[in-house]
Design a protein around this motif. Structure first.
Motif, PDB file in Angstrom:
ATOM      1  N   TRP A 116       0.815  -1.216   0.000  1.00 44.93           N
ATOM      2  CA  TRP A 116       0.000   0.000   0.000  1.00 44.93           C
ATOM      3  C   TRP A 116       0.847   1.263   0.000  1.00 44.93           C
ATOM      4  N   THR A 117       1.997   1.143  -0.637  1.00 44.79           N
ATOM      5  CA  THR A 117       2.856   2.295  -0.859  1.00 44.79           C
ATOM      6  C   THR A 117       3.137   2.404  -2.349  1.00 44.79           C
ATOM      7  N   LEU A 118       2.953   3.593  -2.907  1.00 47.49           N
ATOM      8  CA  LEU A 118       3.198   3.801  -4.331  1.00 47.49           C
ATOM      9  C   LEU A 118       4.688   3.785  -4.598  1.00 47.49           C
ATOM     10  N   CYS A 119       5.144   2.894  -5.469  1.00 49.78           N
ATOM     11  CA  CYS A 119       6.566   2.739  -5.810  1.00 49.78           C
ATOM     12  C   CYS A 119       6.776   3.087  -7.281  1.00 49.78           C
ATOM     13  N   SER A 120       7.915   3.645  -7.586  1.00 45.66           N
ATOM     14  CA  SER A 120       8.295   3.979  -8.961  1.00 45.66           C
ATOM     15  C   SER A 120       9.698   3.459  -9.222  1.00 45.66           C
ATOM     16  N   ARG A 121       9.878   2.819 -10.382  1.00 46.00           N
ATOM     17  CA  ARG A 121      11.179   2.291 -10.767  1.00 46.00           C
ATOM     18  C   ARG A 121      11.423   2.614 -12.241  1.00 46.00           C
ATOM     19  N   CYS A 122      12.573   3.190 -12.531  1.00 49.77           N
ATOM     20  CA  CYS A 122      12.957   3.431 -13.932  1.00 49.77           C
ATOM     21  C   CYS A 122      13.457   2.117 -14.511  1.00 49.77           C
ATOM     22  N   LEU A 123      12.700   1.545 -15.426  1.00 53.04           N
ATOM     23  CA  LEU A 123      13.047   0.241 -15.977  1.00 53.04           C
ATOM     24  C   LEU A 123      14.205   0.320 -16.964  1.00 53.04           C
ATOM     25  N   GLN A 124      14.196   1.338 -17.789  1.00 55.05           N
ATOM     26  CA  GLN A 124      15.265   1.418 -18.790  1.00 55.05           C
ATOM     27  C   GLN A 124      15.329   2.805 -19.407  1.00 55.05           C
ATOM     28  N   THR A 125      16.523   3.163 -19.838  1.00 55.67           N
ATOM     29  CA  THR A 125      16.763   4.343 -20.673  1.00 55.67           C
ATOM     30  C   THR A 125      17.562   3.841 -21.865  1.00 55.67           C
ATOM     31  N   SER A 126      16.883   3.659 -22.969  1.00 55.00           N
ATOM     32  CA  SER A 126      17.460   2.969 -24.123  1.00 55.00           C
ATOM     33  C   SER A 126      17.818   3.951 -25.229  1.00 55.00           C
ATOM     34  N   TYR A 127      18.927   3.657 -25.878  1.00 56.71           N
ATOM     35  CA  TYR A 127      19.336   4.417 -27.060  1.00 56.71           C
ATOM     36  C   TYR A 127      18.297   4.209 -28.153  1.00 56.71           C
ATOM     37  N   PHE A 128      17.832   5.307 -28.750  1.00 59.59           N
ATOM     38  CA  PHE A 128      16.714   5.236 -29.693  1.00 59.59           C
ATOM     39  C   PHE A 128      17.093   5.985 -30.973  1.00 59.59           C
ATOM     40  N   PRO A 129      17.932   5.377 -31.820  1.00 58.36           N
ATOM     41  CA  PRO A 129      18.389   6.076 -33.023  1.00 58.36           C
ATOM     42  C   PRO A 129      17.388   6.057 -34.169  1.00 58.36           C
ATOM     43  N   GLU A 130      16.299   5.285 -34.037  1.00 56.10           N
ATOM     44  CA  GLU A 130      15.333   5.197 -35.131  1.00 56.10           C
ATOM     45  C   GLU A 130      14.543   6.506 -35.265  1.00 56.10           C
ATOM     46  N   TYR A 131      13.823   6.609 -36.388  1.00 53.13           N
ATOM     47  CA  TYR A 131      12.941   7.763 -36.572  1.00 53.13           C
ATOM     48  C   TYR A 131      11.866   7.742 -35.491  1.00 53.13           C
ATOM     49  N   HIS A 132      11.566   8.909 -34.944  1.00 52.56           N
ATOM     50  CA  HIS A 132      10.625   8.993 -33.830  1.00 52.56           C
ATOM     51  C   HIS A 132       9.180   9.022 -34.338  1.00 52.56           C
ATOM     52  N   THR A 133       8.826   8.001 -35.048  1.00 54.87           N
ATOM     53  CA  THR A 133       7.455   7.893 -35.543  1.00 54.87           C
ATOM     54  C   THR A 133       6.598   7.159 -34.522  1.00 54.87           C
ATOM     55  N   GLY A 134       5.291   7.321 -34.645  1.00 55.76           N
ATOM     56  CA  GLY A 134       4.400   6.631 -33.734  1.00 55.76           C
ATOM     57  C   GLY A 134       4.550   5.127 -33.810  1.00 55.76           C
ATOM     58  N   GLU A 135       4.780   4.609 -35.027  1.00 58.03           N
ATOM     59  CA  GLU A 135       4.918   3.159 -35.204  1.00 58.03           C
ATOM     60  C   GLU A 135       6.162   2.619 -34.479  1.00 58.03           C
ATOM     61  N   MET A 136       7.288   3.337 -34.594  1.00 60.75           N
ATOM     62  CA  MET A 136       8.514   2.888 -33.961  1.00 60.75           C
ATOM     63  C   MET A 136       8.412   2.971 -32.436  1.00 60.75           C
ATOM     64  N   ILE A 137       7.791   4.039 -31.946  1.00 56.67           N
ATOM     65  CA  ILE A 137       7.622   4.182 -30.497  1.00 56.67           C
ATOM     66  C   ILE A 137       6.710   3.088 -29.960  1.00 56.67           C
ATOM     67  N   ALA A 138       5.618   2.802 -30.685  1.00 52.17           N
ATOM     68  CA  ALA A 138       4.686   1.759 -30.254  1.00 52.17           C
ATOM     69  C   ALA A 138       5.385   0.406 -30.166  1.00 52.17           C
ATOM     70  N   GLN A 139       6.178   0.095 -31.178  1.00 58.65           N
ATOM     71  CA  GLN A 139       6.888  -1.182 -31.184  1.00 58.65           C
ATOM     72  C   GLN A 139       7.904  -1.258 -30.042  1.00 58.65           C
ATOM     73  N   SER A 140       8.624  -0.170 -29.805  1.00 57.51           N
ATOM     74  CA  SER A 140       9.632  -0.156 -28.749  1.00 57.51           C
ATOM     75  C   SER A 140       9.008  -0.327 -27.371  1.00 57.51           C
ATOM     76  N   LEU A 141       7.863   0.295 -27.151  1.00 53.91           N
ATOM     77  CA  LEU A 141       7.193   0.168 -25.857  1.00 53.91           C
ATOM     78  C   LEU A 141       6.697  -1.256 -25.634  1.00 53.91           C
ATOM     79  N   LYS A 142       6.167  -1.869 -26.670  1.00 47.34           N
ATOM     80  CA  LYS A 142       5.730  -3.263 -26.545  1.00 47.34           C
ATOM     81  C   LYS A 142       6.908  -4.174 -26.207  1.00 47.34           C
ATOM     82  N   GLU A 143       8.008  -3.969 -26.908  1.00 44.74           N
ATOM     83  CA  GLU A 143       9.196  -4.792 -26.650  1.00 44.74           C
ATOM     84  C   GLU A 143       9.723  -4.574 -25.234  1.00 44.74           C
TER      85      GLU A 143
END
Length: 524
Positions: free
Chosen positions: A188-215
């Motif tokens: 019953w305590t709100l916790c936050s954890r940074c899971l990853q900060t990944s290098y993202f050299p691809e084009y910042h399109t919605g499709e690429m972001i969607a795929q990266s988040l799923k992965e």
């Protein structure tokens, strides 16, 4: 120089002569036997040792002076010249400490190659030999990351429902990265954890972001249907990415508020006053001479030695901070430099800026107009049905708010939805919900061998509210749930200190996914 230890002798107890490979017996750290061995077996080296002792100030075995001086211990003589074995505990401890320094202080890995840092470590412990930069980047940092990841994975295994926050950003070296942070409830305590900060050299399109988040979710073995919502800024590509993944999006309130304020002050007189503030800050920021005169004037007028603040579009709230600082230092600005007096704020400008910051109820017309503009913008951006339902449920389950901030026409709907979730939970005892134990109907029968489970207290009894007379006719499951919910909603609203305790009790009566802002889809 002439004596040492074998590699296998990690405790360094047996001294070996490097010249004849004979084991020399020593006692209590004394060097007398070592000098005697050189004198008897290696005369040339013995003479060199005496010469070295006389020039370095180290006592030798000859002369009256040496008798008065305390002899250097064996540990002091040899530990400086014998490095730690890389499998020793001490070497590992120092290496791990340096690795932690690199991570905690966000220092570049190349720090271990710098002469000053190496000299520092050598002074602290001469026996430690610094490994290469490659060793830290390819061995130590991955090891530490693996340990940290295992710890977080263990925490996430107990988190049934969660929300995430993501953003794309650019480093100082103009390299693009994507960060993903998870938020969940543990004990019953709100916790936050940074899971990853990944290098993202691809084009910042919605499709690429969607795929990266799923992965990213897949790599952490997180289920999409247990993700309550994703918080992002208002970038079009982020919005599209969540739409493609069919994930519920919660707008970043801080970003929305920042944009609302910028839109709210889009008034002619405000634009002029803010423009003057920017020119003043720029005039004093571009020359050290004016900064020096500003500091002198602050001392003379007895004002705080504060620097002027520059507004930055990416630093939310910086405009307000700039205005506050200019108003605070107004007299200093006039006295500091005669060449900047033409930039002085007029009394009309001061009235405008004070109206922008004025928090009292007796606002000026300008302040009221700004507030109306801000409120209209926020109402427009938060009019989305799914977002509204998300926030309404969060308010309903907060003992401080309940239905206070829910539109009157939506209260009955939100109560019906909460009751439906509670009924669904009671009907499905196998549903994994933390802190909830729902007995099976057949387990409560008279012929059951299991003892009857203790009946839970109602929310009404928890808030010390007198319960109403129970009906003689047995109530249905739905009627009991609605009575329980009404008892909670009719209880006195609590302050922040009491809310955590009551939230914990409420958690035993409502599904956990509601408590972490589950979307409106009830089929999951």
């Amino acid at each position: 120089m002439w004596f040492g230890f074998t590699k296998a002798d990690k405790e360094q107890k047996n001294v070996i002569c490097k010249l004849c490979h004979v084991n020399v017996t020593v006692s209590h750290g004394s060097m007398s036997n070592l000098f005697y061995h050189l004198k008897v077996k290696h005369v040339k080296e013995y003479n060199e040792s005496q010469q070295m002792c006389s020039t370095s100030g180290v006592p030798s075995t000859s002369g009256a002076k040496s008798k008065k001086q305390s002899q250097t211990s064996l540990a002091e003589s040899f530990t400086r010249g014998t490095p730690y074995d890389k499998t020793s505990r001490r070497w590992k401890e120092i290496t791990q400490a340096i690795t932690m320094h690199i991570c905690k202080d966000m220092s570049p890995v190349y720090t271990v190659e710098k002469n000053g840092f190496r000299d520092l470590i050598k002074t602290l412990d001469p026996r430690y030999v610094m490994p290469s930069c490659k060793h830290f980047s390819e061995a130590e940092l991955p090891r530490l990351y693996g340990e940290c990841r295992q710890k977080i994975e263990a925490e996430l295994r107990d988190a049934l429902y969660f929300s995430t926050t993501t953003d794309l950003w650019t480093s100082r070296t103009t390299q693009p990265y994507m960060s993903l942070t998870i938020h969940f409830i543990k004990d019953w305590t709100l916790c936050s954890r940074c899971l990853q900060t990944s290098y993202f050299p691809e084009y910042h399109t919605g499709e690429m972001i969607a795929q990266s988040l799923k992965e990213a979710l897949q790599s952490w073995e997180l289920r999409e249907d247990h993700q309550v919502c994703v918080t992002t800024d208002n970038a079009i590509n982020n919005i599209k990415a969540l739409q493609l993944n069919d994930w519920t999006r919660l707008q970043c309130f801080a970003h929305r508020l920042h944009l609302a304020i910028e839109r709210g002050v889009k008034v002619t007189q405000v634009d002029r006053a803010i423009g003057v503030c920017k020119k003043i800050v720029s005039a004093f920021s571009n020359t050290w001479k004016r900064q020096r005169e500003l500091a002198i004037a602050q001392v003379q007028l007895g004002l705080s030695a504060h620097k002027l603040i520059t507004e930055s579009p990416t630093r939310w709230g910086s405009r307000q901070q700039m205005i506050e600082r200019v108003i605070e230092q107004e007299k200093v600005i006039l006295q500091a430099d005669k060449k900047t007096r033409h930039l002085a704020l007029t009394w009309q400008d001061m009235d405008v800026l004070e109206s922008v910051l004025k928090p009292q109820d007796d606002d000026t017309q300008l302040t009221r107009d700004i507030k109306v503009n801000i409120l209209d913008y926020l109402n427009e951006k938060y009019a989305d049905e799914s977002t509204q339902e998300l926030l309404d449920m969060a308010s309903l389950l907060d003992p401080r708010f309940k239905t206070t901030y829910i539109n009157a026409e939506r209260v009955d709907y939100m109560k019906t939805r909460a009751a439906a979730e509670m009924e669904s939970l009671a009907a499905d005892p196998k549903r994994p919900v933390e802190g909830v134990s729902v007995p099976l109907a057949e387990d409560a029968g008279e012929n059951s061998e299991c003892p009857a489970k203790k009946q839970k207290k109602s929310l009404g009894s928890f808030f010390k509210i007198a319960s109403r007379q129970r009906q003689a006719v047995p109530q249905s499951e739905r009627e009991s749930i609605e009575m329980e919910l009404n008892s909670y909603l009719q209880a006195v609203e609590v302050d922040v200190q009491q809310s955590q305790t009551q939230f914990s009790f409420l958690a035993s009566h409502l599904p956990l996914e509601l408590l972490v802002l589950e979307p409106k889809n009830q089929d999951d």
